[in-house]
Design an enzyme around this catalytic site. Structure first.
Site, mmCIF file in Angstrom:
data_model
loop_
_atom_site.group_PDB
_atom_site.id
_atom_site.type_symbol
_atom_site.label_atom_id
_atom_site.label_comp_id
_atom_site.label_asym_id
_atom_site.label_seq_id
_atom_site.Cartn_x
_atom_site.Cartn_y
_atom_site.Cartn_z
ATOM 1 N NE ARG A 72 -28.039 -36.221 -23.119
ATOM 2 C CZ ARG A 72 -27.158 -35.471 -22.481
ATOM 3 N NH1 ARG A 72 -26.306 -34.735 -23.165
ATOM 4 N NH2 ARG A 72 -27.128 -35.455 -21.171
ATOM 5 C CG HIS B 211 -30.462 -32.387 -23.389
ATOM 6 N ND1 HIS B 211 -31.632 -32.679 -22.722
ATOM 7 C CD2 HIS B 211 -29.452 -32.814 -22.599
ATOM 8 C CE1 HIS B 211 -31.323 -33.271 -21.568
ATOM 9 N NE2 HIS B 211 -30.017 -33.363 -21.469
ATOM 10 C CG HIS C 241 -27.108 -30.194 -24.769
ATOM 11 N ND1 HIS C 241 -27.104 -29.270 -23.755
ATOM 12 C CD2 HIS C 241 -26.545 -31.316 -24.255
ATOM 13 C CE1 HIS C 241 -26.558 -29.812 -22.662
ATOM 14 N NE2 HIS C 241 -26.201 -31.048 -22.948
ATOM 15 C CG PHE D 113 -26.999 -39.862 -17.279
ATOM 16 C CD1 PHE D 113 -27.730 -39.472 -16.175
ATOM 17 C CD2 PHE D 113 -26.353 -38.871 -18.022
ATOM 18 C CE1 PHE D 113 -27.818 -38.128 -15.800
ATOM 19 C CE2 PHE D 113 -26.430 -37.527 -17.659
ATOM 20 C CZ PHE D 113 -27.163 -37.157 -16.556
ATOM 21 C CD GLN E 272 -26.078 -35.037 -26.999
ATOM 22 O OE1 GLN E 272 -25.590 -34.508 -26.005
ATOM 23 N NE2 GLN E 272 -25.932 -36.314 -27.273
ATOM 24 N NE ARG F 69 -22.186 -34.466 -24.663
ATOM 25 C CZ ARG F 69 -22.709 -34.219 -23.461
ATOM 26 N NH1 ARG F 69 -22.322 -34.903 -22.409
ATOM 27 N NH2 ARG F 69 -23.622 -33.293 -23.312
ATOM 28 C CG LEU G 299 -30.130 -29.287 -19.755
ATOM 29 C CD1 LEU G 299 -30.298 -29.924 -21.117
ATOM 30 C CD2 LEU G 299 -28.741 -29.576 -19.221
ATOM 31 C CD GLU H 44 -29.376 -38.339 -20.454
ATOM 32 O OE1 GLU H 44 -29.310 -37.575 -21.438
ATOM 33 O OE2 GLU H 44 -28.763 -39.417 -20.391
HETATM 34 C C1 LIG Z 1 -26.622 -26.535 -19.579
HETATM 35 C C2 LIG Z 1 -25.615 -27.610 -19.802
HETATM 36 C C3 LIG Z 1 -25.601 -28.739 -18.998
HETATM 37 C C4 LIG Z 1 -24.659 -29.747 -19.207
HETATM 38 N N1 LIG Z 1 -24.663 -30.835 -18.389
HETATM 39 C C5 LIG Z 1 -23.717 -31.793 -18.565
HETATM 40 C C6 LIG Z 1 -23.643 -32.901 -17.680
HETATM 41 O O1 LIG Z 1 -24.383 -32.996 -16.713
HETATM 42 N N2 LIG Z 1 -22.700 -33.844 -17.908
HETATM 43 C C7 LIG Z 1 -21.815 -33.754 -18.946
HETATM 44 O O2 LIG Z 1 -20.981 -34.634 -19.097
HETATM 45 N N3 LIG Z 1 -21.860 -32.690 -19.792
HETATM 46 C C8 LIG Z 1 -22.779 -31.713 -19.615
HETATM 47 N N4 LIG Z 1 -22.800 -30.642 -20.472
HETATM 48 C C9 LIG Z 1 -21.717 -30.482 -21.444
HETATM 49 C C10 LIG Z 1 -20.460 -30.014 -20.720
HETATM 50 O O3 LIG Z 1 -20.802 -29.207 -19.627
HETATM 51 C C11 LIG Z 1 -19.549 -29.210 -21.617
HETATM 52 O O4 LIG Z 1 -19.315 -29.880 -22.818
HETATM 53 C C12 LIG Z 1 -18.195 -28.975 -20.942
HETATM 54 O O5 LIG Z 1 -18.368 -28.453 -19.648
HETATM 55 C C13 LIG Z 1 -17.327 -28.050 -21.756
HETATM 56 O O6 LIG Z 1 -16.193 -27.740 -21.013
HETATM 57 P P1 LIG Z 1 -14.997 -26.969 -21.674
HETATM 58 O O7 LIG Z 1 -13.970 -26.808 -20.619
HETATM 59 O O8 LIG Z 1 -14.619 -27.624 -22.933
HETATM 60 O O9 LIG Z 1 -15.613 -25.540 -22.053
HETATM 61 P P2 LIG Z 1 -16.340 -24.405 -21.189
HETATM 62 O O10 LIG Z 1 -16.630 -24.818 -19.812
HETATM 63 O O11 LIG Z 1 -17.468 -23.917 -22.022
HETATM 64 O O12 LIG Z 1 -15.236 -23.271 -21.092
HETATM 65 C C14 LIG Z 1 -14.835 -22.546 -22.218
HETATM 66 C C15 LIG Z 1 -13.792 -21.532 -21.784
HETATM 67 O O13 LIG Z 1 -13.234 -20.934 -22.944
HETATM 68 C C16 LIG Z 1 -13.130 -19.555 -22.778
HETATM 69 N N5 LIG Z 1 -13.167 -18.950 -24.112
HETATM 70 C C17 LIG Z 1 -14.024 -19.205 -25.123
HETATM 71 N N6 LIG Z 1 -13.716 -18.448 -26.190
HETATM 72 C C18 LIG Z 1 -12.633 -17.713 -25.855
HETATM 73 C C19 LIG Z 1 -11.846 -16.737 -26.524
HETATM 74 N N7 LIG Z 1 -12.100 -16.343 -27.778
HETATM 75 N N8 LIG Z 1 -10.808 -16.180 -25.858
HETATM 76 C C20 LIG Z 1 -10.524 -16.536 -24.574
HETATM 77 N N9 LIG Z 1 -11.250 -17.451 -23.900
HETATM 78 C C21 LIG Z 1 -12.280 -18.026 -24.540
HETATM 79 C C22 LIG Z 1 -14.280 -19.182 -21.879
HETATM 80 O O14 LIG Z 1 -13.996 -17.993 -21.186
HETATM 81 C C23 LIG Z 1 -14.332 -20.399 -20.942
HETATM 82 O O15 LIG Z 1 -13.470 -20.199 -19.850
HETATM 83 C C24 LIG Z 1 -23.730 -29.624 -20.264
HETATM 84 C C25 LIG Z 1 -23.743 -28.498 -21.076
HETATM 85 C C26 LIG Z 1 -24.681 -27.520 -20.854
HETATM 86 C C27 LIG Z 1 -24.676 -26.333 -21.788
#
Ligand SMILES: Cc1cc2nc3c(=O)[nH]c(=O)nc-3n(C[C@H](O)[C@H](O)[C@H](O)COP(=O)(O)OP(=O)(O)OC[C@H]3O[C@@H](n4cnc5c(N)ncnc54)[C@H](O)[C@@H]3O)c2cc1C
Length: 562
Positions: free
Chosen positions: A274, A230, A338, A115, A228, A373, A240, A243
């Protein structure tokens, strides 16, 4: 009025939130997840490319840590990076034991792909559906442990009494009536803020709510100017293309058919970090060597078999969204908004500066990513720091003295706000979508890859103007059940606050570091700017900026080339 009580409340049920809840439960806490989406719809499920850990015999956590610190352009806190990388292998093995079906090499070991910005191939993956696969497994554990899940409950604010966080106010979307959720500790795990930009790779729900809610309640946000971009997102939709496509050997080409990354990163080419690749692409496009405002991502030489095994999802996405079959043609891509490096400031135990408030995942800033990142480190952060947050919050809740129930007045502010919106429904104000659309466009144009003082000053004026117009925003739907119109007004208020911190931080930071590139200050300036930006919310809603030290353990800043 309904009041629910638990020891630990976790807001957000993506990977960070669910991992935190599991750990809090394992540590004996009565824990509940509060989430505006069904857990499986969290944006973590969209993660494609993979999750990093130094598993290989020739690899080491120190090497992973160094790559992360270098990738961060020396803004990451090195103690946090050491934890992230040192704990990574055990966390991956645990995910595997829980049932994650990692892609494998011939002899059965977990496969790892190269990566960007990484010295070794250390990104573990499940084809190009890594997030989806892990999310399923973690959700199974949540169910197995019998953790309470309040799903489709929208959290509107934190309850703070005597400077301590005592719970949250939430709206079950099915009834529309606000409820009080009382907890000795609250963990924010609400994910990213990509929707502040348009377009973005982020799902519709990534509106930065938790950051805004914490900020409103008095918790500072850190390093918000670092967004960031992407390098490979589809032209119109912003969707997306992982990568992993470059990790598996894909090339980036300009209109002359050149692998232009040779100019910008002579050693790493497409697998520089990135920020470097996105700047390279943008420069090609601006200098007239783009195609329709894009460059080309070419994976044809990998062959159909490998593409179908390792990159099948993005092949399908490119066919569905752009009518391009990557087996036969390169696909047009460009840099897109991203990932938020900034977030709620925490220490290495995920505690914010407010007693009782913890944060993990993309909404937090423990500062493992600094100003840029590395791909694959964010999923890792959700698991490693999700676990730590769960442990810390459970400990805190056990030690917390018992207190009188929170006052019913805690939900008065949100209640009044809703009443005012309902009473004023159909007034002459603007619809939230109009303001949100302008915000997204402005952020893309003026707070993008390359920034200048003029652009950022104009962005600042625009945010202030949009905030003013938001005061009279118009609600159309006055119903109680699943009122997404009302939801979008709450989300927009937070997005404007957050955008304000991003623009103010970017305007103040007169240097170029990681993802923050100032045309008028093109060099990194360690003397003046090797520090974190810390934004506090003032009474009038504007950010007040302070600066904090970067923690260094063993890596001195060096010139950063790839
Ligand atoms: C398309 C895409 C591909 C990616 N690919 C990668 C990858 O391959 N490798 C990598 O390391 N990272 C990747 N990332 C980044 C990574 O996926 C995210 O940073 C990470 O999954 C975020 O996880 P999280 O648990 O913090 O939030 P999320 O998975 O976004 O979850 C947020 C949670 O908060 C809840 N929530 C939000 N607001 C409220 C509210 N007001 N009240 C109640 N609940 C709320 C939602 O319901 C959800 O359950 C990618 C991101 C994207 C967008």
């Amino acid at each position: 009025m309904a009041v629910y009580t638990h020891d630990v409340l976790v807001v957000g049920a993506g990977l960070a939130g669910m991992r935190a809840a599991i750990e809090a439960a394992r540590n004996g806490a009565d824990v509940a997840l509060v989430t505006k989406l069904h857990p499986m719809r969290s944006h973590s499920g969209a993660a494609q490319g993979g999750i990093n850990a130094a598993l290989g015999e020739e690899d080491s956590w120190e090497s992973h840590a160094f790559d992360t610190v270098k990738g961060s352009d020396y803004l990451a806190d090195q103690d946090a990076v050491e934890i992230l990388t040192r704990e990574a292998p055990a966390n991956i093995i645990e995910l595997e034991r829980m049932g994650t079906t990692f892609s494998r090499v011939e002899d059965g070991r977990i496969a790892q792909r190269p990566f960007g910005g990484a010295g070794f191939p250390r990104t573990c993956f499940i084809a190009d559906i890594t997030g989806q696969a892990i999310l399923h497994v973690v959700y199974e554990q949540v169910m197995k442990l019998g953790i309470t899940v309040y799903e489709e409950y929208f959290c509107t604010s934190l309850i703070v009494e005597d400077g301590e966080v005592r719970g949250v106010v939430a709206m079950p979307l099915i009834t529309g009536d606000l409820v009080i959720m009382q907890g000795k500790a609250v963990i924010m795990a609400t994910g990213g803020l990509g929707r502040v930009y348009a377009p973005t790779t982020n799902a519709i729900a990534c509106t930065g709510d938790g950051m805004a809610i914490a900020y409103m309640a008095g918790a500072p946000l850190q390093d918000m100017e670092f967004m960031q971009f992407h390098p490979t997102t589809l032209k119109d939709s912003g969707v997306l293309m992982t990568e992993g496509a470059r990790g598996e050997g894909g090339h980036l080409l300009n209109s002359l058919g050149e692998r232009f990354m040779e100019k910008y990163a002579p050693n790493k080419f497409e697998l520089a970090s990135r920020d470097v690749v996105s700047r390279g692409e943008q420069t090609e496009i601006e200098e007239g060597r783009g195609i329709d405002g894009c460059v080309l991502l070419d994976v044809r030489h990998l062959g159909e078999e490998k593409i179908n095994e390792r990159l099948w999802q993005i092949r399908e996405l490119a066919i569905d969204l752009t009518n391009t079959d990557m087996v036969h043609e390169p696909v047009k891509v460009r840099p897109g908004a991203h990932y938020a490096m900034g977030g709620i400031k925490t220490n290495i135990d995920c505690a914010s500066v407010m007693p009782g408030l913890f944060a993990a995942g993309e909404c937090a800033n423990v500062s493992v990513h600094g100003s840029n990142r590395l791909g694959g480190n964010s999923l890792l952060e959700t698991i490693v720091f999700g676990r730590r947050a769960g442990e810390s919050a459970a400990r805190y809740s056990k030690e917390a003295a018992s207190k009188a129930p929170v006052s019913e007045a805690s939900l008065a502010r949100d209640h009044t706000r809703i009443q005012q919106l309902v009473e004023g429904a159909g007034n002459s104000g603007e619809r939230p979508a109009v303001i949100r659309g302008e915000l997204g466009r402005m952020m893309r144009e003026d707070v993008g890859i390359f920034r200048t003082k003029e652009q950022l000053e104009s962005a600042l004026a625009k945010v202030v103007e949009l905030k003013e117009r938001y005061q009279t925003v118009r609600l159309e739907d006055t119903g109680k059940v699943f009122n997404l119109d009302l939801l979008s007004i709450f989300e927009l208020g937070g997005m404007l606050d957050i955008a304000h911190t991003m623009v103010a931080g970017a305007l103040a930071r007169e240097e170029s570091r990681g993802a923050h590139t100032r045309r008028d200050f093109p060099e990194r300036d360690d003397e003046k700017w090797m520090k974190h930006t810390i934004a506090h919310r003032e009474e009038d809603g504007s950010p007040r900026l302070e600066y904090g030290d970067v923690t260094m353990t063993r890596w001195e800043p060096e010139v950063r080339t790839y």
